[in-house]
Design an enzyme around this catalytic site. Structure first.
Site, PDB file in Angstrom:
ATOM      1  N   HIS A   3      -2.175  10.650  -8.905  1.00  0.00           N
ATOM      2  CA  HIS A   3      -1.941  11.666  -7.871  1.00  0.00           C
ATOM      3  C   HIS A   3      -0.494  12.157  -7.753  1.00  0.00           C
ATOM      4  O   HIS A   3       0.021  12.364  -6.643  1.00  0.00           O
ATOM      5  CB  HIS A   3      -2.407  11.150  -6.512  1.00  0.00           C
ATOM      6  CG  HIS A   3      -3.896  11.000  -6.375  1.00  0.00           C
ATOM      7  ND1 HIS A   3      -4.808  11.710  -7.114  1.00  0.00           N
ATOM      8  CD2 HIS A   3      -4.639  10.199  -5.550  1.00  0.00           C
ATOM      9  CE1 HIS A   3      -6.038  11.370  -6.755  1.00  0.00           C
ATOM     10  NE2 HIS A   3      -5.970  10.460  -5.820  1.00  0.00           N
ATOM     11  N   HIS A  21      -7.491  16.451  -0.746  1.00  0.00           N
ATOM     12  CA  HIS A  21      -8.019  15.082  -0.706  1.00  0.00           C
ATOM     13  C   HIS A  21      -8.568  14.720   0.678  1.00  0.00           C
ATOM     14  O   HIS A  21      -8.294  13.628   1.195  1.00  0.00           O
ATOM     15  CB  HIS A  21      -6.920  14.111  -1.134  1.00  0.00           C
ATOM     16  CG  HIS A  21      -7.433  12.872  -1.797  1.00  0.00           C
ATOM     17  ND1 HIS A  21      -7.983  11.820  -1.094  1.00  0.00           N
ATOM     18  CD2 HIS A  21      -7.500  12.522  -3.097  1.00  0.00           C
ATOM     19  CE1 HIS A  21      -8.337  10.867  -1.944  1.00  0.00           C
ATOM     20  NE2 HIS A  21      -8.061  11.270  -3.169  1.00  0.00           N
ATOM     21  N   GLU A  35     -13.430  16.280  -4.378  1.00  0.00           N
ATOM     22  CA  GLU A  35     -12.169  16.873  -4.825  1.00  0.00           C
ATOM     23  C   GLU A  35     -12.419  17.799  -6.003  1.00  0.00           C
ATOM     24  O   GLU A  35     -12.727  17.344  -7.099  1.00  0.00           O
ATOM     25  CB  GLU A  35     -11.211  15.775  -5.273  1.00  0.00           C
ATOM     26  CG  GLU A  35     -11.033  14.642  -4.304  1.00  0.00           C
ATOM     27  CD  GLU A  35     -10.524  13.389  -5.007  1.00  0.00           C
ATOM     28  OE1 GLU A  35      -9.658  13.497  -5.893  1.00  0.00           O
ATOM     29  OE2 GLU A  35     -11.012  12.299  -4.699  1.00  0.00           O
TER      30      GLU A  35
HETATM   31  C1  GAL Z   1      -9.204   9.162  -5.322  1.00  0.00           C
HETATM   32  C2  GAL Z   1      -9.466   8.366  -6.577  1.00  0.00           C
HETATM   33  C3  GAL Z   1      -9.610   6.898  -6.199  1.00  0.00           C
HETATM   34  C4  GAL Z   1      -8.422   6.418  -5.385  1.00  0.00           C
HETATM   35  C5  GAL Z   1      -8.160   7.353  -4.231  1.00  0.00           C
HETATM   36  C6  GAL Z   1      -6.917   7.022  -3.438  1.00  0.00           C
HETATM   37  O1  GAL Z   1      -9.006  10.502  -5.634  1.00  0.00           O
HETATM   38  O2  GAL Z   1     -10.612   8.864  -7.211  1.00  0.00           O
HETATM   39  O3  GAL Z   1      -9.804   6.104  -7.344  1.00  0.00           O
HETATM   40  O4  GAL Z   1      -7.303   6.337  -6.212  1.00  0.00           O
HETATM   41  O5  GAL Z   1      -8.044   8.679  -4.661  1.00  0.00           O
HETATM   42  O6  GAL Z   1      -6.996   5.796  -2.823  1.00  0.00           O
END
Ligand code: GAL
Length: 371
Positions: free
Chosen positions: A119, A194, A328
């Site tokens: 991210h 998110h 997402e």
């Molecule tokens: C999501 C991802 C998860 C985790 C989460 C944040 O987008 O698919 O694996 O990393 O974010 O806790």
């Protein structure tokens, strides 16, 4: 002509009456409130261009906040914040080994998820910086334009990236998020929102009673560290087949012993031509709330909050594992390492564009999604 929605600039995201706080860079954080004619209220703050609250009436008109968030900036700045409601980037999802090669150069990124990059980084990823904001009001819709310039090299990524994220709420009960980016050097870009949804109201125990449809016949399975294997496989005959609506609770436990623990999968949408198309629909029978997602992106990640850990969120609510789901819209994870995945490299002179529309209806309205 009337302005249906109003935009109120509030002083910070803290409780009513307080004066607000500062972002990590010392910039004041502002929150904007969008309201539509049907009692939907969206609050978005300049830290991370983050959706902090989304109030949607149920089938009886009773409102509830349906996204996870915190009451104050301290919550958003804490480790309890697992990207709640934010804009994710420069590259959402994982990059294996936290590095990639582009035009013969190796770029090293932060390892913030085991050996991998997640991210967009650690300090100045798009979810943590304070964006500039400009509200607007039009007939039947209003919104906020957020802008941020990420300098060349920020979080290890090449190129100066100018990013715009526009949130618009209209009277058709659509919350539209438009992403745009321009660079001065070739660089990977894969932005997303998110938000964690629970259509029973944020803080409700699980999302097992959420019935989900995903407009995808294929997905990209992942291996160790949730890194895609590079294969594109059919969903048919697996617990990730949502071509027909299915309750989250029906098959999630079949995934406990897999790398994803629950749902944490990237689906390859049927529409791959960049037009705005149906991606997913979530129905919550008890409240009657229906969430429909349209996007121009080729993929969608369904994540069922498997890593939520009982942290305290907004209004004293507790967020247990599997108590919310994210949908997402994005490109495929780790695309920088898979030439068979659609490229996420943005070239100078080109504009990255991505639209995600979250729309809301209730069971009693008997609305069918646009196709
Ligand atoms: C999501 C991802 C998860 C985790 C989460 C944040 O987008 O698919 O694996 O990393 O974010 O806790």
């Amino acid at each position: 002509m009337r302005h249906i929605c109003e935009v109120i600039m509030a002083a910070g995201i803290v409780l009513a009456g307080s004066t607000g706080g500062a972002g990590e860079k010392g910039n004041a954080v502002k929150t904007f409130t969008l309201k539509n004619a049907n009692k939907i209220v969206a609050r978005i703050m300049t830290r991370g261009a983050t959706l902090t609250e989304l109030i949607v009436p149920d089938k009886n008109g009773k409102p509830a906040n349906i996204v996870l968030g915190f009451d104050d900036l301290a919550g958003y700045a804490s480790k309890d914040n697992q990207y709640f409601g934010c804009t994710v980037g420069r590259v959402a999802n994982r990059i294996a080994g936290a590095s990639f090669e582009l035009d013969g150069k190796t770029y090293i990124l932060a390892k913030n998820d085991g050996e991998n990059h997640l991210h967009g980084g650690v300090k100045n990823s798009l979810d943590k910086v304070v964006w500039k904001a400009k509200p607007f009001n039009k007939e039947n819709e209003s919104g906020v334009i957020f802008t941020y310039t990420s300098p060349d090299g920020e979080e290890g990524y090449p190129g100066k990236l100018d990013v715009t994220v526009t949130y618009t709420l209209n009277d058709k009960n659509e919350l539209k998020i438009d992403f745009e980016a321009k660079t001065d050097k070739a660089t990977p870009v894969n932005l997303t929102n998110h938000s964690y949804f629970n259509l029973a109201g944020a803080g409700a125990d699980t999302i097992y009673d959420h019935e989900v449809m995903i407009n995808a016949d294929k997905y990209t399975p992942s291996g160790k560290g949730l890194i895609p294997t590079g294969k594109i496989e059919p969903v048919k005959g697996t617990p990730v087949d949502f071509t027909k609506p299915a309750l989250i609770g029906d098959r999630i436990d079949q995934l406990i012993k897999t790398v994803t623990i629950g749902y944490d999968h990237n689906f390859v949408l049927r529409s791959q031509d960049g037009s705005l198309a149906l991606a997913a629909q979530v129905r919550h029978k008890p409240s009657g709330r229906i969430l429909t997602v349209h996007t121009t992106e080729p993929a969608i990640q369904l994540y069922t909050g498997n890593f939520l850990n009982g942290q305290k969120g907004k209004d004293g609510k507790t967020y247990k594992p599997r108590s919310a789901l994210c949908l997402e819209t994005q490109h495929f994870p780790d695309a920088v390492h898979h030439p068979n995945f659609p490229s996420i490299i943005l070239q100078p002179g080109k504009t990255y564009r991505h639209t995600c529309v979250y729309s809301f209806s209730t069971e009693s309205e008997k609305e069918s999604p646009k196709r």
